[in-house]
Write a protein that holds these residues in place. Structure first.
Motif, PDB file in Angstrom:
ATOM      1  N   ASP A  56       1.596   0.615   0.187  1.00  0.00           N
ATOM      2  CA  ASP A  56       0.751   0.623   1.380  1.00  0.00           C
ATOM      3  C   ASP A  56       0.243   2.033   1.694  1.00  0.00           C
ATOM      4  O   ASP A  56      -0.118   2.327   2.829  1.00  0.00           O
ATOM      5  N   ALA A  57       0.224   2.888   0.666  1.00  0.00           N
ATOM      6  CA  ALA A  57      -0.214   4.269   0.921  1.00  0.00           C
ATOM      7  C   ALA A  57      -1.281   4.731  -0.069  1.00  0.00           C
ATOM      8  O   ALA A  57      -1.657   5.890  -0.068  1.00  0.00           O
ATOM      9  N   GLY A  58      -1.767   3.825  -0.899  1.00  0.00           N
ATOM     10  CA  GLY A  58      -2.672   4.248  -1.962  1.00  0.00           C
ATOM     11  C   GLY A  58      -4.139   3.948  -1.709  1.00  0.00           C
ATOM     12  O   GLY A  58      -4.537   3.459  -0.641  1.00  0.00           O
ATOM     13  N   ARG A  59      -4.931   4.236  -2.717  1.00  0.00           N
ATOM     14  CA  ARG A  59      -6.386   4.076  -2.628  1.00  0.00           C
ATOM     15  C   ARG A  59      -6.784   2.612  -2.444  1.00  0.00           C
ATOM     16  O   ARG A  59      -7.754   2.309  -1.759  1.00  0.00           O
ATOM     17  N   GLN A  60      -6.021   1.691  -3.069  1.00  0.00           N
ATOM     18  CA  GLN A  60      -6.375   0.284  -2.962  1.00  0.00           C
ATOM     19  C   GLN A  60      -6.324  -0.200  -1.515  1.00  0.00           C
ATOM     20  O   GLN A  60      -7.131  -1.024  -1.093  1.00  0.00           O
ATOM     21  N   VAL A  61      -5.378   0.326  -0.761  1.00  0.00           N
ATOM     22  CA  VAL A  61      -5.271  -0.061   0.644  1.00  0.00           C
ATOM     23  C   VAL A  61      -6.482   0.455   1.428  1.00  0.00           C
ATOM     24  O   VAL A  61      -6.999  -0.225   2.323  1.00  0.00           O
ATOM     25  N   LYS A  62      -6.946   1.657   1.080  1.00  0.00           N
ATOM     26  CA  LYS A  62      -8.151   2.181   1.730  1.00  0.00           C
ATOM     27  C   LYS A  62      -9.363   1.303   1.413  1.00  0.00           C
ATOM     28  O   LYS A  62     -10.196   1.021   2.287  1.00  0.00           O
ATOM     29  N   MET A  63      -9.467   0.862   0.152  1.00  0.00           N
ATOM     30  CA  MET A  63     -10.570  -0.006  -0.237  1.00  0.00           C
ATOM     31  C   MET A  63     -10.497  -1.351   0.486  1.00  0.00           C
ATOM     32  O   MET A  63     -11.521  -1.924   0.870  1.00  0.00           O
ATOM     33  N   LEU A  64      -9.266  -1.832   0.679  1.00  0.00           N
ATOM     34  CA  LEU A  64      -9.079  -3.082   1.413  1.00  0.00           C
ATOM     35  C   LEU A  64      -9.584  -2.936   2.846  1.00  0.00           C
ATOM     36  O   LEU A  64     -10.289  -3.821   3.368  1.00  0.00           O
ATOM     37  N   GLY A  65      -9.228  -1.812   3.489  1.00  0.00           N
ATOM     38  CA  GLY A  65      -9.684  -1.574   4.855  1.00  0.00           C
ATOM     39  C   GLY A  65     -11.198  -1.513   4.942  1.00  0.00           C
ATOM     40  O   GLY A  65     -11.807  -2.100   5.848  1.00  0.00           O
ATOM     41  N   HIS A  66     -11.820  -0.837   3.992  1.00  0.00           N
ATOM     42  CA  HIS A  66     -13.278  -0.721   3.979  1.00  0.00           C
ATOM     43  C   HIS A  66     -13.929  -2.084   3.774  1.00  0.00           C
ATOM     44  O   HIS A  66     -14.925  -2.421   4.429  1.00  0.00           O
ATOM     45  N   SER A  67     -13.357  -2.881   2.880  1.00  0.00           N
ATOM     46  CA  SER A  67     -13.896  -4.212   2.590  1.00  0.00           C
ATOM     47  C   SER A  67     -13.810  -5.112   3.814  1.00  0.00           C
ATOM     48  O   SER A  67     -14.743  -5.877   4.115  1.00  0.00           O
ATOM     49  N   THR A  68     -12.689  -5.037   4.538  1.00  0.00           N
ATOM     50  CA  THR A  68     -12.520  -5.846   5.744  1.00  0.00           C
ATOM     51  C   THR A  68     -13.509  -5.410   6.821  1.00  0.00           C
ATOM     52  O   THR A  68     -14.073  -6.235   7.548  1.00  0.00           O
ATOM     53  N   TRP A  69     -13.739  -4.091   6.917  1.00  0.00           N
ATOM     54  CA  TRP A  69     -14.720  -3.559   7.867  1.00  0.00           C
ATOM     55  C   TRP A  69     -16.117  -4.094   7.574  1.00  0.00           C
ATOM     56  O   TRP A  69     -16.869  -4.444   8.484  1.00  0.00           O
ATOM     57  N   ILE A  70     -16.469  -4.186   6.293  1.00  0.00           N
ATOM     58  CA  ILE A  70     -17.783  -4.736   5.908  1.00  0.00           C
ATOM     59  C   ILE A  70     -17.888  -6.195   6.352  1.00  0.00           C
ATOM     60  O   ILE A  70     -18.905  -6.622   6.917  1.00  0.00           O
ATOM     61  N   ARG A  71     -16.832  -6.966   6.107  1.00  0.00           N
ATOM     62  CA  ARG A  71     -16.829  -8.373   6.523  1.00  0.00           C
ATOM     63  C   ARG A  71     -16.922  -8.489   8.051  1.00  0.00           C
ATOM     64  O   ARG A  71     -17.568  -9.394   8.583  1.00  0.00           O
ATOM     65  N   TYR A  72     -16.253  -7.601   8.738  1.00  0.00           N
ATOM     66  CA  TYR A  72     -16.286  -7.577  10.203  1.00  0.00           C
ATOM     67  C   TYR A  72     -17.716  -7.322  10.696  1.00  0.00           C
ATOM     68  O   TYR A  72     -18.210  -8.001  11.603  1.00  0.00           O
ATOM     69  N   ASN A  73     -18.403  -6.357  10.097  1.00  0.00           N
ATOM     70  CA  ASN A  73     -19.772  -6.053  10.507  1.00  0.00           C
ATOM     71  C   ASN A  73     -20.727  -7.203  10.215  1.00  0.00           C
ATOM     72  O   ASN A  73     -21.698  -7.419  10.946  1.00  0.00           O
ATOM     73  N   GLU A  74     -20.438  -7.950   9.140  1.00  0.00           N
ATOM     74  CA  GLU A  74     -21.284  -9.110   8.810  1.00  0.00           C
ATOM     75  C   GLU A  74     -21.289 -10.134   9.939  1.00  0.00           C
ATOM     76  O   GLU A  74     -22.289 -10.838  10.143  1.00  0.00           O
TER      77      GLU A  74
END
Length: 424
Positions: A158-176
């Motif tokens: 829960d501390a790596g780059r993949q988690v950051k990408m997950l957060g960004h992806s969820t943010w995109i879905r949220y904005n949609e």
């Protein structure tokens, strides 16, 4: 075969009590679907000898089983078949009688850890994770049975780059949800399961994060998404009857300072150097056949390998005698560098152990199901459990040696045919 013979003996005894004679040769078989667990033709094959109709014979035999606790239901069907539905009492008696004379070897108790599943909290568990869950669960139970003190641990990154990408992806879905459209990055998660999380954030926080992206928002969406997905993961494992004693967060390795301590230990022993702006672990100094590996990138981000080195040190300091990592076959090349890290940290031989398993191919009818968590093209482990049941899921994962690829045939697991090993 044991149950079949047991039922046959009971029928022979009842037959002799009712008709004062032994029955002619008869069969006890597994009937077609919806006709009980076992069926017999004893009434039909004995009709000529008794000069009585098969239905009359079948009814008398069925009546004699009325108060037998071993059977949930005994009834007449068709021209005189007798169908038996077994009760849990019979299954329990069979299991107890089997284990009554089995001696379980005892060992000098050791403190052992099995770490398994450990899927990144970036999506629901896949079918492949299910195989690892069952392997780890079975080995843990067996070691407990012979007297070892076992800890089942789930480690999540829960501390790596993949988690950051997950957060960004969820943010995109949220904005949609608010009519705002942003491009997914190459490593983002396009999976539709993030829409559910995005809707939940929208319901709780409204439009607070629309068109707003910074480090604080990044941290919020990453944390919220991983927390939600980890709830899904725990729920699925519980449904599979797999329990963990400990859930270990990668972030704690950094928060506790153990990563820095591990780095200092390796540095003081001459295993750390810098090249091209990155920090390297000299794996080749321990295992000459292996290449050196980056543990901290140019931009300051640590690699998974760096976290795993600190995690190994953490396990050792917790006082385990042996630890077992259960990994998929694609991690085979990761073993030597972890062995090197263990030796470089001064951990005794035999402490670090790895159990590899081959992949799972999911088949539905004649179709092979594709699985890709990043693009949302996969059948979740929970979907599989719901489709075929917990017992069938566990059995199919356990019936093939871990060294062999497992083809999980969903339609076969759901069927009540003789070629289904669970049903048979």
């Amino acid at each position: 075969m044991y149950l079949k013979n047991l039922i046959k003996e009971k029928i022979e005894k009842k037959f002799a009590e009712i008709f004062n004679t032994n029955p002619p040769d008869f069969a006890v078989e597994i009937p077609p679907q919806n006709f009980g667990d076992y069926s017999t033709n004893v009434a039909m094959v004995s009709a000529r000898t008794l000069k009585t109709s098969p239905m009359s014979i079948a009814k008398k035999i069925t009546e004699s089983f009325k108060n037998d606790p071993n059977f949930k239901k005994v009834e007449v069907a068709g021209p005189g078949f007798i169908n038996f539905e077994l009760s849990p009492v019979l299954y329990a008696d069979v299991i107890q009688s089997y284990f009554k004379n089995v001696e379980i070897p005892k060992v000098s108790p050791q403190k052992i850890q099995f770490e398994f599943v450990s899927a990144n909290p970036t999506g629901p568990l896949t079918v492949g994770h299910g195989r690892q869950a069952i392997i780890g669960d079975i080995l843990s139970r067996l070691n407990e049975a012979i007297g070892n003190k076992v800890t089942r641990e789930y480690y999540f990154n829960d501390a790596g780059r993949q988690v950051k990408m997950l957060g960004h992806s969820t943010w995109i879905r949220y904005n949609e949800l608010y009519g705002k459209h942003f491009e997914f990055g190459e490593d983002d998660y396009v999976a539709t399961y993030l829409i559910e999380i995005a809707k939940e954030i929208s319901d709780r926080y409204g439009d607070r994060y629309v068109d707003v992206w910074n480090d604080e928002v990044q941290s919020f969406f990453s944390s919220y998404s991983t927390s939600k997905i980890f709830q899904w993961i725990k729920s699925t494992l519980s449904k599979l009857n797999v329990q963990f004693d400990s859930y270990f967060s990668e972030q704690t390795l950094y928060a506790s300072g153990l990563t820095n301590e591990a780095l200092e230990i390796l540095k003081n022993k001459g295993y750390i150097y810098e090249k091209d702006g990155s920090v390297w672990f000299a794996v080749s100094k321990v295992l000459p056949s292996e290449e050196d590996r980056v543990i901290i990138r140019k931009n300051g981000d640590p690699t998974y390998f760096f976290s795993d080195i600190a995690y190994m040190l953490n396990k050792y300091r917790r006082g385990f005698d042996r630890v077992y990592y259960i990994w998929g076959a694609d991690h085979h090349g990761y073993i030597p560098r972890m062995e090197a890290a263990s030796k470089a940290l001064g951990i005794p031989d035999g402490f670090f152990n790895v159990i590899l398993h081959q992949f799972v191919t999911l088949k539905s009818g004649e179709e092979i199901v594709r699985m890709s968590k990043r693009h949302g093209e996969f059948v979740t482990l929970e979907d599989l459990i719901d489709a075929v049941g917990v017992d069938a899921t566990r059995y199919f994962f356990a019936m093939i040696d871990p060294d062999a690829t497992l083809v999980f045939d969903v339609e076969l697991a759901k069927s009540k045919r003789m070629d289904n090993p669970v049903y048979y």
